[in-house]
Write an enzyme that holds these catalytic residues in place. Structure first.
Site, PDB file in Angstrom:
ATOM      1  N   GLU A 180      79.005  23.109 -31.292  1.00  0.00           N
ATOM      2  CA  GLU A 180      77.828  23.830 -31.025  1.00  0.00           C
ATOM      3  C   GLU A 180      78.231  25.721 -31.505  1.00  0.00           C
ATOM      4  O   GLU A 180      79.330  26.053 -30.231  1.00  0.00           O
ATOM      5  CB  GLU A 180      77.365  23.679 -29.499  1.00  0.00           C
ATOM      6  N   ASP A 186      81.505  22.020 -27.427  1.00  0.00           N
ATOM      7  CA  ASP A 186      80.755  22.981 -26.836  1.00  0.00           C
ATOM      8  C   ASP A 186      80.935  24.135 -27.240  1.00  0.00           C
ATOM      9  O   ASP A 186      82.033  24.293 -26.883  1.00  0.00           O
ATOM     10  CB  ASP A 186      80.878  23.378 -25.104  1.00  0.00           C
TER      11      ASP A 186
END
Length: 354
Positions: free
Chosen positions: A282, A245
């Site tokens: 990401e 993330d």
């Protein structure tokens, strides 16, 4: 015999609390406190007291059956009987990923109940299930991005055994499994990491809380904590890969960036296990260095999420123009991202003003 250990460099006294006993631990030269604990076996609850404060869960707890504020429970990963010997995941280059939130995928919201709907995913043509974060967070339901016990599968979803059953079932159906992990911050409720050591730094900031200390004093053990976490999911839970993330919020000025070190260690584990493992980052920076090889000055990550695709599609469908959606909305943006990869590949961003 279990050699129990916990890193606590600023503590003067550390005790293991289990079964009504408090046992004094011994500090080694690396600021790890250790104790030979022959009574520890699968299912035993325990916690740590630091300088008579606590009890606190183990930072590397594999099971939090009572949630983020309860004791840790010891897990023997060798107990689980896997049925996926010889499993090989489908190629990432032709993958169809389904992002799955365990808490809302079924009415029951558990790992075991998700197993009953895997045929639906196969019928859709899905090749990989990507689980949204399952690390223990406060409460019973949430997106998962405020996890605090990063080694412990969420108790309300079914804990360690439930997660293993889900992964094993996916592999039997021919589905790869990727896990969303958060290494840029941890949640606010139940975060006891700073009681044990300098896991965080005020030199940087994130939109969600304190930044992780990956390059300051005592950062070697902090890096090891997150690297070992990644390897744990891949080794003990048979994950086929990780989705990392918001890597743009992982600040690391070390000579070897955390992501590059992670990619190298996963490559070693891949060779040891004899099966392909993948990492997906990401990032909202559109930086090709993320997926370039280390030999070419990159981090060696296998793939990265394309934020431009999401933003271009969302803005085209909804007309929303707030925040970063200001930079999108033209169907030409969607055409460009589908044919060239990124919309913002050097183009000026009105939202970012650069």
């Amino acid at each position: 015999m279990v050699d129990l250990g916990v890193w606590a460099p600023t503590a003067h006294r550390v005790e293991l609390e289990s079964g009504g006993r408090r046992l004094l631990m011994q500090r080694d030269d690396a600021s790890w406190w250790r104790l030979n604990a022959p009574f520890m076996h699968h299912g035993i609850d325990y916690a740590f007291r630091l300088d008579d404060q606590g009890p606190f869960p183990d930072p590397r707890s594999a099971w939090q059956p009572e949630g983020v504020h309860g004791p840790s429970r010891w897990v023997d990963h060798a107990r689980f009987a896997w049925s996926d010997k010889g499993w090989r995941q489908p190629p990432l280059g032709s993958a169809v990923l389904y992002e799955l939130h365990v808490g809302t995928f079924t009415p029951e919201g558990t790992f075991d109940s998700a197993v009953t709907r895997l045929n639906h995913l196969c019928d859709l043509g899905v090749t990989h299930v990507e689980l949204m974060p399952v690390a223990e967070f406060s409460g019973s339901r949430g997106w998962g991005y405020d996890g605090v016990d990063l080694y412990a599968p969420h108790h309300a979803y079914g804990g360690p055994e439930g997660l293993k059953r889900l992964v094993d079932a996916c592999h039997r159906k021919g589905l790869g499994v990727l896990l969303d992990v958060v290494y840029n911050h941890v949640g606010p409720s139940g975060n006891y990491l700073d009681r044990f050591g300098p896991y965080f730094t005020r030199r940087y900031a994130t939109p969600w809380g304190e930044a992780v200390n990956l390059d300051g004093p005592d950062s070697d053990e902090v890096r090891r904590f997150f690297l070992d976490n990644a390897l744990t999911w891949l080794r003990h839970y048979h994950m086929d890969g990780l989705r990392i993330d918001a890597v743009h919020a992982i600040v690391d000025t070390s000579a070897t960036h955390f992501l590059e070190e992670l990619a190298a260690e996963v490559e070693y584990l891949e060779a040891e296990l004899g099966r392909r493992l993948v990492l997906i980052a990401e990032s909202d920076l559109n930086d090709p260095r993320v997926i370039r090889s280390p030999q070419a000055g990159g981090y060696g990550i296998d793939a990265q999420w394309n934020e431009d695709f999401h933003h271009a599609l969302h803005a085209a469908l909804t007309g929303e123009a707030e925040g970063y959606y200001r930079d999108f909305g033209d169907l030409g943006d969607l055409a460009k991202v589908l044919t060239e990869g990124f919309v913002y590949d050097g183009r000026y961003s009105v939202h970012r003003r650069r």
